[in-house]
Design a protein around this motif. Sequence first.
Motif, mmCIF file in Angstrom:
data_model
loop_
_atom_site.group_PDB
_atom_site.id
_atom_site.type_symbol
_atom_site.label_atom_id
_atom_site.label_comp_id
_atom_site.label_asym_id
_atom_site.label_seq_id
_atom_site.Cartn_x
_atom_site.Cartn_y
_atom_site.Cartn_z
ATOM 1 N N ALA A 92 0.810 -1.106 -0.263
ATOM 2 C CA ALA A 92 -0.057 -0.024 -0.059
ATOM 3 C C ALA A 92 0.893 1.330 0.069
ATOM 4 O O ALA A 92 0.280 2.238 0.036
ATOM 5 N N GLY A 93 2.215 1.168 0.050
ATOM 6 C CA GLY A 93 3.045 2.113 -0.032
ATOM 7 C C GLY A 93 3.036 3.050 1.228
ATOM 8 O O GLY A 93 3.155 4.102 1.179
ATOM 9 N N THR A 94 3.015 2.387 2.500
ATOM 10 C CA THR A 94 3.156 2.986 3.818
ATOM 11 C C THR A 94 3.894 2.105 4.557
ATOM 12 O O THR A 94 4.658 1.380 4.103
ATOM 13 N N ILE A 95 3.746 2.374 5.904
ATOM 14 C CA ILE A 95 4.537 1.499 6.791
ATOM 15 C C ILE A 95 3.440 0.838 7.992
ATOM 16 O O ILE A 95 2.376 1.496 8.044
ATOM 17 N N PRO A 96 3.765 -0.239 8.408
ATOM 18 C CA PRO A 96 2.835 -0.969 9.448
ATOM 19 C C PRO A 96 2.623 0.203 10.662
ATOM 20 O O PRO A 96 1.323 0.163 11.131
ATOM 21 N N TYR A 97 3.416 0.901 10.863
ATOM 22 C CA TYR A 97 3.071 1.957 12.037
ATOM 23 C C TYR A 97 1.692 2.623 11.826
ATOM 24 O O TYR A 97 0.894 2.899 12.506
ATOM 25 N N GLN A 98 1.722 3.252 10.444
ATOM 26 C CA GLN A 98 0.492 3.864 10.034
ATOM 27 C C GLN A 98 -0.560 3.247 9.948
ATOM 28 O O GLN A 98 -1.913 3.660 10.589
ATOM 29 N N LEU A 99 -0.657 1.917 9.556
ATOM 30 C CA LEU A 99 -1.733 0.845 9.407
ATOM 31 C C LEU A 99 -2.315 0.827 10.710
ATOM 32 O O LEU A 99 -3.682 1.066 10.875
ATOM 33 N N MET A 100 -1.475 0.663 11.683
ATOM 34 C CA MET A 100 -2.077 0.204 13.021
ATOM 35 C C MET A 100 -2.619 1.457 13.566
ATOM 36 O O MET A 100 -3.379 1.309 14.559
ATOM 37 N N CYS A 101 -1.959 2.592 13.638
ATOM 38 C CA CYS A 101 -2.380 4.014 14.257
ATOM 39 C C CYS A 101 -3.623 4.285 13.569
ATOM 40 O O CYS A 101 -4.483 4.996 14.247
ATOM 41 N N ASN A 102 -3.889 4.089 12.166
ATOM 42 C CA ASN A 102 -5.010 4.616 11.629
ATOM 43 C C ASN A 102 -6.414 3.860 12.030
ATOM 44 O O ASN A 102 -7.436 3.976 11.303
ATOM 45 N N LEU A 103 -6.071 2.672 12.729
ATOM 46 C CA LEU A 103 -7.756 1.897 13.046
ATOM 47 C C LEU A 103 -8.583 2.974 13.775
ATOM 48 O O LEU A 103 -8.333 3.722 14.683
ATOM 49 N N LYS A 104 -9.628 2.887 13.055
ATOM 50 C CA LYS A 104 -10.794 3.635 13.742
ATOM 51 C C LYS A 104 -11.999 2.774 13.354
ATOM 52 O O LYS A 104 -12.279 1.930 12.677
ATOM 53 N N ARG A 105 -13.165 3.280 14.235
ATOM 54 C CA ARG A 105 -14.433 2.778 14.178
ATOM 55 C C ARG A 105 -14.562 1.141 14.297
ATOM 56 O O ARG A 105 -15.635 0.602 14.904
ATOM 57 N N VAL A 106 -13.343 0.432 14.161
ATOM 58 C CA VAL A 106 -13.454 -1.085 14.528
ATOM 59 C C VAL A 106 -13.373 -1.376 15.902
ATOM 60 O O VAL A 106 -12.567 -0.863 16.494
ATOM 61 N N PRO A 107 -14.267 -1.904 16.472
ATOM 62 C CA PRO A 107 -14.332 -2.270 17.962
ATOM 63 C C PRO A 107 -13.092 -3.061 18.143
ATOM 64 O O PRO A 107 -12.586 -4.072 17.404
ATOM 65 N N ARG A 108 -12.536 -2.744 19.338
ATOM 66 C CA ARG A 108 -11.214 -3.710 19.648
ATOM 67 C C ARG A 108 -11.594 -4.502 20.931
ATOM 68 O O ARG A 108 -12.424 -4.268 21.818
ATOM 69 N N SER A 109 -11.213 -5.687 20.868
ATOM 70 C CA SER A 109 -11.326 -6.687 21.750
ATOM 71 C C SER A 109 -10.061 -7.241 22.326
ATOM 72 O O SER A 109 -9.132 -7.922 21.665
ATOM 73 N N HIS A 110 -9.698 -7.123 23.573
ATOM 74 C CA HIS A 110 -8.410 -7.549 24.486
ATOM 75 C C HIS A 110 -8.745 -8.643 24.927
ATOM 76 O O HIS A 110 -9.702 -9.100 25.670
ATOM 77 N N SER A 111 -7.382 -9.524 24.871
ATOM 78 C CA SER A 111 -7.487 -10.849 25.525
ATOM 79 C C SER A 111 -6.121 -11.192 26.074
ATOM 80 O O SER A 111 -4.837 -10.732 25.484
ATOM 81 N N GLY A 112 -5.939 -12.138 26.891
ATOM 82 C CA GLY A 112 -4.558 -12.595 27.436
ATOM 83 C C GLY A 112 -3.751 -11.704 28.342
ATOM 84 O O GLY A 112 -4.524 -10.913 28.701
ATOM 85 N N ALA A 113 -2.910 -12.258 28.898
ATOM 86 C CA ALA A 113 -2.077 -11.399 29.940
ATOM 87 C C ALA A 113 -2.866 -11.080 31.232
ATOM 88 O O ALA A 113 -2.946 -10.136 31.891
#
Length: 357
Positions: free
Chosen positions: A336-357
Amino acid sequence: MRPARALIDLQAFHDNYRLAREAGGARALAVVKADAYGHGALQCAAALAEEADGFAVAMIEEALELRAAGIRAPILLLEGFFDADELALIVEHDLWCVVHSTWQIEAIERAALNRPLCIWLMHRVGLHPAEFQQGHRRLLASGKVAKVVLMTHFARADELDHGRTAEQLAVFEAAREGLAAEVSLRNSPALLGWPQLFPQQRPSDWLRPGIMLYGATPFEQAHALADRLQPVMTLESKIICVRELPAGEPVGYGARFVSERPTRVGVVAMGYADGYPRHAPSGTPVSIDGQPGRLIGRVSMDMLTVDLTDLPQAGLGSRVEFWGREVSVSQVAALAGTIPYQLMCNLKRVPRSHSGA
């Protein structure tokens, strides 16, 4: 409910932090700025609360959120303070602070503080190497500073074949010559990729792992140590519609993809409004029910399309992974011509579900 979601594996986050400590041989501040690179700063910090030597954020607003959530470990402000009025809050909440400019030193000298500060003196952003030692002397002479940690931030450590990292280290060593102080040099790529530059790993040193904590490699090529990282975020959704198209049929906005054969197309509830990159080209890998698949057509705001032609078992309701353990976020970013930092930081609207630890 719309099936798009991000699954955050806190155990993997925890294990990546331990790898940083193991590889670096020193104390480590877990970098959780930008909402932990889109993973949830409060949840990630809580997962490491009993083990981390401290945390690092970009600005005081992020630090105050962690303090309000009960995080008592040291927190470093990587951009320092933006106004002298913030110094009172820095003292009140027992925050550590980067100083990178002369005006910040002057503000500390003028400030009326009821407790001395812990300052991390940075030469790269605004303090010239020739000003470094004078800045160190002024901070200690001010009577407002209890400790100064000396730091730099490597700008090209992700380029393993480039000599700039060694050159920058030499500049830093010259700038701090004769100063007895703790140092913080290694971000993720410096920690993983340049052990030869740091043969004497001191426990008093400070690491600053960022992207590696989230399981993404900072390098474009394979790397033995980076390959041990575990992906923390899985971005996934489901197929919500299936279409059978003849050869020669365009798919998506702009007809960027035209079928060369009869093609079975799956429409997935995921788009650039969720954070998936609009510029990901046809052929970008996805995983469909655990099998390799590919994106076809242009990504739209709320939906995208995948090729199901060679996956006869896939259909309505099939799970599609966009990045995670089955699909590398780094590969998606590169296409996509970018870096993984941007993809993860740009996450929005999608609900997050945390598990583990």
